[in-house]
Enzyme design. Structure first.
Site, PDB file in Angstrom:
ATOM      1  N   GLU A  32      60.327 121.107 145.512  1.00  0.00           N
ATOM      2  CA  GLU A  32      59.102 121.288 144.728  1.00  0.00           C
ATOM      3  C   GLU A  32      59.259 122.361 143.659  1.00  0.00           C
ATOM      4  O   GLU A  32      58.361 122.568 142.837  1.00  0.00           O
ATOM      5  CB  GLU A  32      57.924 121.644 145.642  1.00  0.00           C
ATOM      6  CG  GLU A  32      57.828 123.098 146.070  1.00  0.00           C
ATOM      7  CD  GLU A  32      58.863 123.517 147.096  1.00  0.00           C
ATOM      8  OE1 GLU A  32      58.954 124.720 147.397  1.00  0.00           O
ATOM      9  OE2 GLU A  32      59.598 122.640 147.608  1.00  0.00           O
TER      10      GLU A  32
ATOM     11  N   PHE B  86      68.201 131.767 157.217  1.00  0.00           N
ATOM     12  CA  PHE B  86      68.734 131.096 158.399  1.00  0.00           C
ATOM     13  C   PHE B  86      69.270 129.732 157.996  1.00  0.00           C
ATOM     14  O   PHE B  86      68.867 129.167 156.976  1.00  0.00           O
ATOM     15  CB  PHE B  86      67.647 130.941 159.471  1.00  0.00           C
ATOM     16  CG  PHE B  86      67.197 132.245 160.060  1.00  0.00           C
ATOM     17  CD1 PHE B  86      67.750 132.724 161.238  1.00  0.00           C
ATOM     18  CD2 PHE B  86      66.230 133.011 159.428  1.00  0.00           C
ATOM     19  CE1 PHE B  86      67.353 133.934 161.765  1.00  0.00           C
ATOM     20  CE2 PHE B  86      65.814 134.225 159.950  1.00  0.00           C
ATOM     21  CZ  PHE B  86      66.388 134.692 161.129  1.00  0.00           C
TER      22      PHE B  86
ATOM     23  N   HIS C 280      64.327 123.918 148.000  1.00  0.00           N
ATOM     24  CA  HIS C 280      62.935 123.669 147.620  1.00  0.00           C
ATOM     25  C   HIS C 280      62.853 122.599 146.528  1.00  0.00           C
ATOM     26  O   HIS C 280      62.927 122.913 145.336  1.00  0.00           O
ATOM     27  CB  HIS C 280      62.285 124.961 147.122  1.00  0.00           C
ATOM     28  CG  HIS C 280      61.988 125.933 148.209  1.00  0.00           C
ATOM     29  ND1 HIS C 280      60.761 126.020 148.838  1.00  0.00           N
ATOM     30  CD2 HIS C 280      62.777 126.855 148.808  1.00  0.00           C
ATOM     31  CE1 HIS C 280      60.801 126.961 149.765  1.00  0.00           C
ATOM     32  NE2 HIS C 280      62.018 127.480 149.766  1.00  0.00           N
TER      33      HIS C 280
ATOM     34  N   SER D  43      57.244 132.738 152.039  1.00  0.00           N
ATOM     35  CA  SER D  43      58.496 132.862 152.778  1.00  0.00           C
ATOM     36  C   SER D  43      59.050 134.288 152.704  1.00  0.00           C
ATOM     37  O   SER D  43      59.917 134.661 153.484  1.00  0.00           O
ATOM     38  CB  SER D  43      59.541 131.880 152.234  1.00  0.00           C
ATOM     39  OG  SER D  43      59.152 130.542 152.467  1.00  0.00           O
TER      40      SER D  43
ATOM     41  N   CYS E  28      62.840 123.671 153.957  1.00  0.00           N
ATOM     42  CA  CYS E  28      63.197 125.057 154.278  1.00  0.00           C
ATOM     43  C   CYS E  28      62.952 125.356 155.762  1.00  0.00           C
ATOM     44  O   CYS E  28      63.678 124.840 156.602  1.00  0.00           O
ATOM     45  CB  CYS E  28      62.450 126.016 153.363  1.00  0.00           C
ATOM     46  SG  CYS E  28      63.236 127.641 153.247  1.00  0.00           S
ATOM     47  N   LEU E  29      61.946 126.154 156.120  1.00  0.00           N
ATOM     48  CA  LEU E  29      61.676 126.396 157.537  1.00  0.00           C
ATOM     49  C   LEU E  29      61.367 125.087 158.248  1.00  0.00           C
ATOM     50  O   LEU E  29      61.762 124.883 159.407  1.00  0.00           O
ATOM     51  CB  LEU E  29      60.514 127.379 157.700  1.00  0.00           C
ATOM     52  CG  LEU E  29      60.148 127.738 159.146  1.00  0.00           C
ATOM     53  CD1 LEU E  29      61.295 128.439 159.864  1.00  0.00           C
ATOM     54  CD2 LEU E  29      58.893 128.616 159.177  1.00  0.00           C
TER      55      LEU E  29
ATOM     56  N   ASN F 219      65.351 129.766 149.133  1.00  0.00           N
ATOM     57  CA  ASN F 219      64.855 131.024 149.688  1.00  0.00           C
ATOM     58  C   ASN F 219      64.895 130.934 151.206  1.00  0.00           C
ATOM     59  O   ASN F 219      63.938 130.512 151.834  1.00  0.00           O
ATOM     60  CB  ASN F 219      63.432 131.311 149.208  1.00  0.00           C
ATOM     61  CG  ASN F 219      62.832 132.521 149.896  1.00  0.00           C
ATOM     62  OD1 ASN F 219      63.556 133.356 150.445  1.00  0.00           O
ATOM     63  ND2 ASN F 219      61.520 132.631 149.884  1.00  0.00           N
TER      64      ASN F 219
END
Length: 361
Positions: free
Chosen positions: A334, A292, A332, A48, A247-248, A289
């Site tokens: 994980e 956006f 995250h 990332s 995330c993304l 992390n």
């Protein structure tokens, strides 16, 4: 005694003077900061961070060294590393090399001796900005180039695997769409006996459906979700199959359902971000992390409801679809590195897959 000098030049004209370590090269990137106290190796190998220069706000980095087991990817794609002090004599029974040699292997330049608190304050006040790590003492031309430069928009293409591969298990079949995944996502799924097939970012919906997955994982990754409309279209076509986005992947799911995103001033990067689970009322400390975020005003009519909120700035940290078996989180779960407060989300994903299977039995 280090005599050589290295410079960090920011697009606003600020110049920091420090000492070189890592690769002997210049590098340009988006300057960001991370507040984690541990886990530098995992952070640097997190895809990332593609095209970004990572500033560690914690003053001593590399004191536990580097080992082969903790990498989150085989090849780090960050542009540079900025630290107050880079430890040259790590002490840990798992250590196999220093941060310096690790960065040299990955061709990433580093700069030490920098007041990283100053950079953190600057980015918090003014927002992330372009910067360059250089050994050249003349800076005026560099500043002008930075102010007029623009970054590539193909980060996901460069970060994703080029070929599909399998990490076997005896449980539910999961297709993990790789936008720049962290390896710990695969480890967590395997720990729950999931049979994981990792596929490239541009794998079509038809190709994924032909694999007959019980569930689909949308991974983390770099860049602006607005730059990958093809991936959004794919996810939209997969709604109906159990989906879990991180995330993304969270942002892609949101856009696929009709929401929109915006670029944050300085983002969330660290392993100590408090998030409230709206269903339980509990506060989870999370690893994050991202630069956006989902725009809450755009959720009207999407079928999405908010499940998690960031306590620091009230940004959206989790979504669940009210009609389809799909949910996502901006943080995250994980970890790798970070706290394990949110690992339960992988259990929820497995339950969602088994519930879907039971309904079709």
């Amino acid at each position: 005694m280090i005599k050589e000098r290295r410079y960090l030049v920011l697009e606003d004209g600020t110049v920091y003077e420090g000492y070189p370590f890592g690769a002997q090269k210049a590098a340009e990137g988006e300057l960001v900061f991370n507040t984690a106290m541990t886990g530098a190796q995992e952070i640097i190998t997190d895809l990332s961070y593609t095209d970004q220069i990572i500033t560690f706000s914690y003053p001593l980095i590399g004191n536990t060294g580097v080992n082969i087991e903790d990498n989150e990817s085989l090849k780090a794609t960050a542009r540079g590393v900025v630290v107050r002090e880079a430890c040259t004599d790590p002490s840990n029974f798992r250590t196999t090399e220093t941060l310096d040699t690790f960065l040299k292997r990955h061709d990433i330049p580093g700069i030490s001796g920098i007041d990283t608190r100053s950079i953190t304050r600057k980015l918090r006040n003014g927002g992330v900005m372009k910067a360059v790590i250089t050994d050249e003492a003349y800076h005026e031309d560099l500043i002008e180039l930075l102010q007029h430069s623009s970054f590539r928009t193909d980060q996901v293409k460069r970060a994703s695997t080029k070929n599909p591969y399998i990490s076997t298990g005896t449980g539910p079949r999961v297709v993990l769409i790789d936008y720049g995944k962290k390896e710990n996502i695969v480890r967590q799924l395997n720990a729950l006996d999931c049979d994981v097939t990792v596929v490239p970012h541009d794998t079509t919906a038809d190709e994924i459906i032909q694999m007959r997955p019980d569930g689909i994982m949308l991974s983390n990754g770099p860049g602006d979700p607005a730059d990958i409309p093809g991936q959004v279209k794919t996810v939209k076509a997969l709604l109906g199959i159990p989906l879990f986005g991180i995330c993304l992947g969270h942002q892609i799911l949101g856009i696929a359902c009709g929401a929109s995103t915006y670029k944050m001033k300085f983002g969330h990067r660290g392993s100590n971000h408090p998030v409230k689970n709206l269903a339980t009322g509990k506060i989870e400390i999370t690893s994050q992390n991202h630069g956006f975020s989902i725009d809450g005003a755009s959720l009207v009519g999407t079928g999405l409801e908010v499940t998690h909120l960031a306590l620091n700035d009230r940004t959206i940290e989790g979504l669940r679809h009210t009609e389809y078996p799909a949910f996502s989180v901006q943080f995250h779960p994980e970890a790798g590195a970070g706290p394990h407060d949110s690992e339960y989300l992988f259990d929820e994903f497995v339950k969602l897959m088994k519930q879907k299977e039971a309904n079709h039995a």
